[in-house]
Design a protein around this motif. Structure first.
Motif: not given
Length: 91
Positions: A7-13, A54-61, A81-91
């Motif tokens: 499996a190939r995973i794209l990490v976006v951050d 895809v592991l995708l950060d929510v907040m990016m430029p 393509i499944p996408v898992i969104m990740q963030t450091a936000l707590d809300s």
């Protein structure tokens, strides 16, 4: 007997430390990992060679994670393509 394709995973951050940590952990578990630092770069890589996940950060430029995932899902030429969104936000 055919070998199962890795499996190939794209990490976006946009934070290199986050990319490095996720890449190291995923590769240690046998995944092929590609990386992108923003949504535009991610879309280019996805359209060229769609990943398994895809592991995708929510907040990016440039383009945030929400717009990136909208564009992925709007393109009917791409496979599912499944996408898992990740963030450091707590809300």
């Amino acid at each position: 007997m055919e070998l199962e394709k890795t499996a190939r995973i794209l990490v976006v951050d946009d934070h290199p430390d986050n990319i490095g940590l996720l890449k190291a952990r995923l590769e240690a578990r046998g995944y092929e990992v590609e990386t992108a630092e923003d949504g535009e770069e991610a879309l280019k890589k996805i359209f060229e060679r769609p990943p398994s996940l895809v592991l995708l950060d929510v907040m990016m430029p440039k383009m945030d994670g929400f717009e990136t995932v909208r564009r992925i899902k709007a393109n009917k030429d791409l496979p599912f393509i499944p996408v898992i969104m990740q963030t450091a936000l707590d809300s």
